[in-house]
Design an enzyme around this catalytic site. Structure first.
Site, PDB file in Angstrom:
ATOM      1  N   GLU A   1      34.280  31.709  45.108  1.00  0.00           N
ATOM      2  CA  GLU A   1      35.578  30.660  45.654  1.00  0.00           C
ATOM      3  C   GLU A   1      35.107  30.095  46.597  1.00  0.00           C
ATOM      4  OE1 GLU A   1      38.469  33.841  46.840  1.00  0.00           O
ATOM      5  OE2 GLU A   1      38.452  34.754  44.662  1.00  0.00           O
TER       6      GLU A   1
ATOM      7  N   GLY B   1      31.219  32.851  48.643  1.00  0.00           N
ATOM      8  CA  GLY B   1      30.042  32.523  47.946  1.00  0.00           C
ATOM      9  C   GLY B   1      29.008  33.579  48.066  1.00  0.00           C
TER      10      GLY B   1
ATOM     11  N   THR C   1      30.394  27.255  36.151  1.00  0.00           N
ATOM     12  CA  THR C   1      29.818  26.436  34.728  1.00  0.00           C
ATOM     13  C   THR C   1      30.703  26.685  33.660  1.00  0.00           C
ATOM     14  OG1 THR C   1      27.678  27.331  35.913  1.00  0.00           O
ATOM     15  CG2 THR C   1      27.673  26.786  33.678  1.00  0.00           C
TER      16      THR C   1
ATOM     17  N   ASP D   1      22.043  41.641  37.562  1.00  0.00           N
ATOM     18  CA  ASP D   1      20.814  41.904  37.188  1.00  0.00           C
ATOM     19  C   ASP D   1      20.317  41.248  36.107  1.00  0.00           C
ATOM     20  OD1 ASP D   1      20.991  43.543  39.639  1.00  0.00           O
ATOM     21  OD2 ASP D   1      20.652  45.441  38.628  1.00  0.00           O
TER      22      ASP D   1
ATOM     23  N   GLU E   1      21.532  38.607  34.581  1.00  0.00           N
ATOM     24  CA  GLU E   1      21.499  37.334  34.901  1.00  0.00           C
ATOM     25  C   GLU E   1      20.117  36.779  35.616  1.00  0.00           C
ATOM     26  OE1 GLU E   1      24.875  35.509  36.684  1.00  0.00           O
ATOM     27  OE2 GLU E   1      24.001  33.684  36.849  1.00  0.00           O
ATOM     28  N   ARG E   2      19.805  37.581  36.444  1.00  0.00           N
ATOM     29  CA  ARG E   2      18.709  37.345  37.385  1.00  0.00           C
ATOM     30  C   ARG E   2      17.369  37.418  36.637  1.00  0.00           C
ATOM     31  NH1 ARG E   2      21.217  40.277  41.930  1.00  0.00           N
ATOM     32  NH2 ARG E   2      22.671  38.692  42.770  1.00  0.00           N
TER      33      ARG E   2
ATOM     34  N   GLN F   1     -10.020  15.083  42.285  1.00  0.00           N
ATOM     35  CA  GLN F   1     -10.050  16.357  42.574  1.00  0.00           C
ATOM     36  C   GLN F   1      -8.600  16.726  43.280  1.00  0.00           C
ATOM     37  OE1 GLN F   1     -13.510  17.462  44.584  1.00  0.00           O
ATOM     38  NE2 GLN F   1     -14.455  17.767  42.663  1.00  0.00           N
TER      39      GLN F   1
ATOM     40  N   THR G   1      21.683  33.147  46.158  1.00  0.00           N
ATOM     41  CA  THR G   1      20.504  32.389  46.953  1.00  0.00           C
ATOM     42  C   THR G   1      19.262  33.081  47.106  1.00  0.00           C
ATOM     43  OG1 THR G   1      21.296  32.836  48.818  1.00  0.00           O
ATOM     44  CG2 THR G   1      22.407  31.202  47.847  1.00  0.00           C
ATOM     45  N   SER G   2      18.423  32.431  47.160  1.00  0.00           N
ATOM     46  CA  SER G   2      16.999  32.985  47.595  1.00  0.00           C
ATOM     47  C   SER G   2      17.305  34.147  48.739  1.00  0.00           C
ATOM     48  CB  SER G   2      15.950  32.081  48.008  1.00  0.00           C
ATOM     49  OG  SER G   2      15.717  30.982  46.913  1.00  0.00           O
TER      50      SER G   2
HETATM   51  C1  LIG Z   1      25.780  24.426  39.673  1.00  0.00           C
HETATM   52  C2  LIG Z   1      26.156  25.590  40.048  1.00  0.00           C
HETATM   53  C3  LIG Z   1      26.832  26.570  38.944  1.00  0.00           C
HETATM   54  C4  LIG Z   1      27.428  27.692  39.303  1.00  0.00           C
HETATM   55  N1  LIG Z   1      28.016  28.481  38.420  1.00  0.00           N
HETATM   56  C5  LIG Z   1      28.821  29.567  38.906  1.00  0.00           C
HETATM   57  C6  LIG Z   1      29.552  30.255  37.835  1.00  0.00           C
HETATM   58  O1  LIG Z   1      29.513  30.023  36.744  1.00  0.00           O
HETATM   59  N2  LIG Z   1      30.431  31.141  38.182  1.00  0.00           N
HETATM   60  C7  LIG Z   1      30.333  31.671  39.550  1.00  0.00           C
HETATM   61  O2  LIG Z   1      31.049  32.523  40.009  1.00  0.00           O
HETATM   62  N3  LIG Z   1      29.739  30.796  40.429  1.00  0.00           N
HETATM   63  C8  LIG Z   1      28.922  29.936  40.398  1.00  0.00           C
HETATM   64  N4  LIG Z   1      28.118  29.132  41.052  1.00  0.00           N
HETATM   65  C9  LIG Z   1      28.257  29.455  42.600  1.00  0.00           C
HETATM   66  C10 LIG Z   1      27.076  30.275  43.224  1.00  0.00           C
HETATM   67  O3  LIG Z   1      26.762  31.554  42.796  1.00  0.00           O
HETATM   68  C11 LIG Z   1      27.013  29.954  44.746  1.00  0.00           C
HETATM   69  O4  LIG Z   1      26.894  28.586  45.078  1.00  0.00           O
HETATM   70  C12 LIG Z   1      26.054  30.755  45.505  1.00  0.00           C
HETATM   71  O5  LIG Z   1      26.251  32.351  45.398  1.00  0.00           O
HETATM   72  C13 LIG Z   1      25.997  30.493  47.193  1.00  0.00           C
HETATM   73  O6  LIG Z   1      27.365  30.507  47.507  1.00  0.00           O
HETATM   74  P1  LIG Z   1      27.878  29.246  48.386  1.00  0.00           P
HETATM   75  O7  LIG Z   1      27.581  28.007  47.615  1.00  0.00           O
HETATM   76  O8  LIG Z   1      29.236  29.327  48.932  1.00  0.00           O
HETATM   77  O9  LIG Z   1      26.685  29.390  49.537  1.00  0.00           O
HETATM   78  P2  LIG Z   1      26.994  30.251  50.990  1.00  0.00           P
HETATM   79  O10 LIG Z   1      27.031  31.736  50.503  1.00  0.00           O
HETATM   80  O11 LIG Z   1      28.208  29.487  51.965  1.00  0.00           O
HETATM   81  O12 LIG Z   1      25.623  30.092  51.558  1.00  0.00           O
HETATM   82  C14 LIG Z   1      25.158  28.745  52.359  1.00  0.00           C
HETATM   83  C15 LIG Z   1      23.694  29.104  52.828  1.00  0.00           C
HETATM   84  O13 LIG Z   1      23.859  30.329  53.683  1.00  0.00           O
HETATM   85  C16 LIG Z   1      22.919  31.128  53.292  1.00  0.00           C
HETATM   86  N5  LIG Z   1      23.397  32.648  53.653  1.00  0.00           N
HETATM   87  C17 LIG Z   1      24.760  33.150  53.355  1.00  0.00           C
HETATM   88  N6  LIG Z   1      24.761  34.450  53.682  1.00  0.00           N
HETATM   89  C18 LIG Z   1      23.529  34.682  54.289  1.00  0.00           C
HETATM   90  C19 LIG Z   1      22.923  36.063  54.822  1.00  0.00           C
HETATM   91  N7  LIG Z   1      23.839  37.101  54.989  1.00  0.00           N
HETATM   92  N8  LIG Z   1      21.735  35.943  55.288  1.00  0.00           N
HETATM   93  C20 LIG Z   1      21.195  34.786  55.168  1.00  0.00           C
HETATM   94  N9  LIG Z   1      21.469  33.668  54.810  1.00  0.00           N
HETATM   95  C21 LIG Z   1      22.756  33.554  54.156  1.00  0.00           C
HETATM   96  C22 LIG Z   1      22.656  31.222  51.724  1.00  0.00           C
HETATM   97  O14 LIG Z   1      21.578  31.707  50.894  1.00  0.00           O
HETATM   98  C23 LIG Z   1      22.768  29.660  51.674  1.00  0.00           C
HETATM   99  O15 LIG Z   1      21.597  28.984  52.021  1.00  0.00           O
HETATM  100  C24 LIG Z   1      27.380  27.953  40.803  1.00  0.00           C
HETATM  101  C25 LIG Z   1      26.934  27.260  41.520  1.00  0.00           C
HETATM  102  C26 LIG Z   1      26.302  25.889  41.363  1.00  0.00           C
HETATM  103  C27 LIG Z   1      25.693  24.872  42.270  1.00  0.00           C
END
Ligand SMILES: Cc1cc2nc3c(=O)[nH]c(=O)nc-3n(C[C@H](O)[C@H](O)[C@H](O)COP(=O)(O)OP(=O)(O)OC[C@H]3O[C@@H](n4cnc5c(N)ncnc54)[C@H](O)[C@@H]3O)c2cc1C
Length: 278
Positions: A17, A21, A49, A131, A133-134, A170, A263-264
């Site tokens: 949402e 995230g 997606t 899991d 999905e990853r 090289q 995310t990573s």
């Molecule tokens: C092209 C695309 C397709 C997607 N498809 C789907 C989908 O089909 N369904 C769905 O539900 N979602 C989907 N997503 C959403 C995706 O899962 C989220 O973008 C992702 O989980 C990150 O959430 P956010 O973008 O809100 O980033 P945030 O959660 O706001 O994170 C921003 C940054 O802060 C870091 N961060 C956040 N919390 C911590 C913490 N505790 N410690 C350290 N670092 C932290 C993150 O790693 C990131 O680098 C999609 C995203 C993209 C870009």
């Protein structure tokens, strides 16, 4: 399910949402309120997606706000529901073959039978799916890194500077060797994670060894693809910077593999939590 498997229907997964995230479960604001034999859903989902073209969405919503992440339920929503609308299709830097959008639910009424599992059991549904999905995302990274290596090799052999192929230098050979090593390491790790998923009992995901292993394989493969495609793009020189080259398309797609499915940083949090729990 038959329609989704045959490709006649397109599915989407609505978890993220605008305000939820990485903390998708804890910060979720979308609600599903019981009303007689129905649930009434209100809220919005972003970055979904296939959202703009989906026939059916697996949607997560809060059914009990007082229980936080433990008050979430999963619903199957058919998108011809009058309470559903696509707010916008988003413009992405990569993966442009599948549309991604923002979805809005306004008094979206669904029968109670649209619930997947039982009320407030959504976390288990999300976690078991994530899991797998990853493990799948790790394999996608391997395939794309492998293609980056092929493209880098082809270009290095074909492109001549200083009167010889750049593959004879090289420093270019070093890049090719490093890309190959990343691809093969990521492949071995991904295969291990995939093998561990075979025969995984229903509901066994989201914790323990499989949770740690799939997060680690996905973390490694995402970073390996990043390194591989960055180096392969560099081998292409200026042509790699042009949007219509295949290596550029892979380069632009790369970032998502370190964001989607957690995310990573989220992958590292999972690995560390499981290590420390043991
Ligand atoms: C092209 C695309 C397709 C997607 N498809 C789907 C989908 O089909 N369904 C769905 O539900 N979602 C989907 N997503 C959403 C995706 O899962 C989220 O973008 C992702 O989980 C990150 O959430 P956010 O973008 O809100 O980033 P945030 O959660 O706001 O994170 C921003 C940054 O802060 C870091 N961060 C956040 N919390 C911590 C913490 N505790 N410690 C350290 N670092 C932290 C993150 O790693 C990131 O680098 C999609 C995203 C993209 C870009």
């Amino acid at each position: 399910m038959p329609g989704l498997c045959s490709g006649d229907l397109v599915g989407g997964l609505g978890l993220t949402e605008p305000g939820a995230g990485s903390d998708a479960l804890g910060s979720m604001a979308t609600t599903a309120r019981r009303d007689g034999d129905d649930y009434v859903i209100n809220g919005s989902k972003i970055y979904i997606t296939n959202g703009p073209i989906a026939d059916v969405i697996l949607l997560y919503a809060k059914t009990d706000k007082s229980k936080g992440a433990k008050g979430i339920s999963a619903f199957i929503i058919e998108t011809d529901n009058p309470g559903f609308k696509v707010a916008q299709k988003l413009d992405k830097m990569g993966f442009r073959g599948s549309p991604t959008g923002e979805l809005v639910f306004e008094d979206c009424r669904v029968p109670a039978s649209a619930m997947l599992g039982v009320e407030n059991s959504g976390v288990a549904v999300v976690m078991s799916g994530l899991d797998l999905e990853r493990a799948m995302v790790a394999s996608v990274c391997v395939g794309m890194a492998e293609r980056a290596l092929e493209l880098g090799l082809e270009y290095a052999k074909m492109r001549e500077q200083f009167g010889k192929p750049i593959a004879s230098f090289q420093m270019m050979q070093s890049k090719l060797a490093e890309i190959y090593t990343e691809v093969e390491t990521a492949r071995a790790f991904s295969y291990r994670a995939l093998a561990a998923c075979v025969g995984l009992p229903k509901g066994a995901g989201g914790r323990g060894e499989i949770h740690k292993l799939t997060a680690a394989a996905c973390l490694y493969a995402g970073e390996a693809f990043n390194k591989a495609v960055t180096e392969a793009c560099h081998i292409h020189g200026g042509s790699g910077y042009m949007q219509d080259t295949e290596i550029n398309r892979l380069f632009r797609a790369n970032k998502l593999l370190e964001i989607g499915a957690g995310t990573s940083e989220v992958r590292k949090i999972i690995i560390a939590e499981e290590l420390l729990r043991a």
